[in-house]
Motif scaffolding. Sequence first.
Motif: not given
Length: 125
Positions: A27, A31, A67, A79-80, A108
């Motif tokens: 993530e 980001e 985030d 998200k990942s 995601n």
Amino acid sequence: MRENELSEVIIGCAMRVHTALGLGLLESAYEVCLDYELNEAGLNVGKQIPLPLVYQNVQLECVYRLDLIVENQVIVEIKSVESLNPIHSVQLLTYLKLANCKLGLMINFNVLHLKEGIKRVANNL
């Protein structure tokens, strides 16, 4: 810009990041790249912003971290993960309420086609 206009720009930037990086990264990688793209688009972006919690009239610091927050209007939760779960939306809605924001985007990056990994969450203030 209003929230819906911002969300279009954010999603466009996220698609550029996803196209360049693909899926399977942490993530934090998405980001930092999304933060870069949003800044290049001329938007004001806060990254890893502490979000205090008020409990019994006492403000508790650094309970949560956003985030990304774009133009102090749209919260972006990155998200990942294999798949988004309902708890992820609940988490984002909580952030929206605490930050007094109307719109959040859950993105995601661990999907083949990014449009499948985007979820809008609205806070009906």
